[in-house]
Design a protein around this motif. Structure first.
Motif, PDB file in Angstrom:
ATOM      1  N   GLU A  95       0.832  -1.202   0.000  1.00  0.00           N
ATOM      2  CA  GLU A  95       0.000   0.000   0.000  1.00  0.00           C
ATOM      3  C   GLU A  95       0.876   1.265   0.000  1.00  0.00           C
ATOM      4  O   GLU A  95       0.539   2.262  -0.644  1.00  0.00           O
ATOM      5  CB  GLU A  95      -0.926  -0.056   1.227  1.00  0.00           C
ATOM      6  N   LYS A 147       2.095   1.824  -3.429  1.00  0.00           N
ATOM      7  CA  LYS A 147       1.032   2.398  -4.251  1.00  0.00           C
ATOM      8  C   LYS A 147       0.869   3.895  -4.001  1.00  0.00           C
ATOM      9  O   LYS A 147       0.757   4.693  -4.919  1.00  0.00           O
ATOM     10  CB  LYS A 147      -0.302   1.692  -3.893  1.00  0.00           C
ATOM     11  N   GLN A 148       0.847   4.275  -2.722  1.00  0.00           N
ATOM     12  CA  GLN A 148       0.506   5.658  -2.381  1.00  0.00           C
ATOM     13  C   GLN A 148       1.709   6.597  -2.238  1.00  0.00           C
ATOM     14  O   GLN A 148       1.561   7.800  -2.324  1.00  0.00           O
ATOM     15  CB  GLN A 148      -0.302   5.698  -1.080  1.00  0.00           C
ATOM     16  N   THR A 179      -6.586  -0.614   5.382  1.00  0.00           N
ATOM     17  CA  THR A 179      -5.150  -0.375   5.282  1.00  0.00           C
ATOM     18  C   THR A 179      -4.887   0.822   4.375  1.00  0.00           C
ATOM     19  O   THR A 179      -4.015   1.645   4.671  1.00  0.00           O
ATOM     20  CB  THR A 179      -4.450  -1.633   4.742  1.00  0.00           C
ATOM     21  N   SER A 180      -5.657   0.961   3.294  1.00  0.00           N
ATOM     22  CA  SER A 180      -5.396   2.082   2.380  1.00  0.00           C
ATOM     23  C   SER A 180      -5.688   3.427   3.055  1.00  0.00           C
ATOM     24  O   SER A 180      -4.923   4.383   2.905  1.00  0.00           O
ATOM     25  CB  SER A 180      -6.191   1.921   1.086  1.00  0.00           C
TER      26      SER A 180
END
Ligand code: NAD
Length: 333
Positions: A270, A273-274, A317-318
């Protein structure tokens, strides 16, 4: 003994209906200042006394009363309670799980003797008392998924043993003396603006700082180690809600609370990703892996939800990753 030391060892107390003046012990750690500031907005700045064995910074001193207290020094605590007309205590002084395995004598002193001291004072002075317990109170023989409130508790860390003892002593004084004892079994608490204090879930905070500073993190737990977690804002708001709830709402003294479960691998994916696809994680499990292996992957908290409306807001989680990245980036600016 001085006049403020109560000799009344096994009296039955009458429970306070409300709390007006609160003492927080161990208040300069990961959770204390946040809990103090939230409680101060409800009770008034001068009615919440922060304390710790450490000295506060000037910013903390500006926000409200501070007293330097060692949890082993029972007489000084009792004097503080008496002189300031304290009627509620939030007891946060602790040596956390990983640190406790490194310093066993210290863990016994602070976590066991300290809890004995503060429970005794609460009983003798008729104080409402909140002490966090932990998922660390469970052990290798406990069911690991959706762990219930009432189940096998045979922890094998000093931290966990002290938590079980504290829970049982609090419940005992509640039944025997009417002590208004309240406890929540926290999962790992994740915060962006205060550092964690030496627990087994510290990786889930450290990883964000490492990602932002050097795009690389070496994790002390294996990649598939799932553990129960909660974001600090939820921890603080729900703790205050629980601490101030009318006693009639509570059908038990100790409740599990839980919000999110993830593994280091899921968290790092994650973050990739972020934050950055270049973020690299490697795994070098150490002694903390053994502790983590005995803890719940998730806890059942349905009783907390139905009795006093426990309701964490950050549950994926995101959303946790986006919150942590924004808090740390803002802090570093
Ligand atoms: P922390 O380690 O960050 O802070 C604990 C504080 O206790 C420190 O400021 C320390 O100076 C103080 N302290 C140590 N020895 C003391 C003594 N002799 N007298 C007075 N103070 C002393 O801990 P935290 O993360 O803020 O945790 C607060 C409570 O929540 C603890 O009971 C802990 O077991 C529980 N808990 C925390 C987590 C988490 O992830 N942070 C998870 C489960 C339970």
């Amino acid at each position: 003994p001085p006049f403020y030391v109560s000799k009344n060892l096994f009296s039955t107390t009458r429970q306070q209906q409300t709390v007006n003046r609160v003492l927080i012990t161990g208040g300069l750690g990961q959770l204390g200042r946040g809990i103090a500031s939230s409680l101060r907005s409800k009770l008034g700045d001068s009615n919440v006394f922060l304390s710790d064995i450490k000295d506060p910074d000037s910013e903390t001193l500006k926000q409200g009363p501070f007293v330097r207290l060692d949890i082993i020094d029972k007489e000084s605590i009792e004097k503080t309670v008496f002189e300031n007309k304290i009627d509620g205590v939030i007891h946060l002084s602790a040596i956390l799980s990983a640190l406790g395995e490194k310093h066993p004598q210290k863990a016994i002193e602070v976590n066991i003797r300290g809890a004995e001291n503060i429970l005794d004072i609460a009983k003798n002075h008729n104080l409402r008392i909140f002490i966090p317990s932990s998922m660390g109170a469970f052990g290798p023989s406990t069911v690991k998924d959706s762990t219930p409130d009432l189940t096998i508790m045979r922890p094998n860390t000093l931290y966990g043993i002290a938590k079980v003892y504290m829970e049982l002593m609090g419940e005992y004084y509640n039944q025997k003396n009417g002590l208004d004892f309240r406890s929540l079994r926290y999962p790992g608490i994740i915060s962006g603006d205060t550092p964690p204090g030496g627990g087994t879930t510290d990786y889930a905070v450290d990883i964000f700082h490492a990602a932002i500073e050097k795009n690389q993190y070496t994790c002390f737990l294996k990649k598939d180690t799932y553990l129960a977690m909660m974001y600090v804002d939820d921890c603080i708001s729900e703790t205050i809600k629980f601490f101030l709830a009318p006693r009639e709402q509570l059908s038990q003294c100790v409740y599990n609370v839980d919000a999110i479960s993830f593994s280091p691998e899921e968290l790092s994916n994650e973050i990739k990703k972020q934050w950055s696809p270049e973020f690299e994680i490697s795994y070098k499990p150490d002694y903390r892996q053994k502790i983590a292996d005995t803890w719940p992957r998730s806890m059942c908290d349905s009783k907390a939800r139905s009795d006093w409306n426990f309701y964490p807001k950050l549950t994926s989680t995101s959303s946790l990753v986006s919150k942590m990245l924004s808090v740390i980036k803002r802090r570093n600016e």
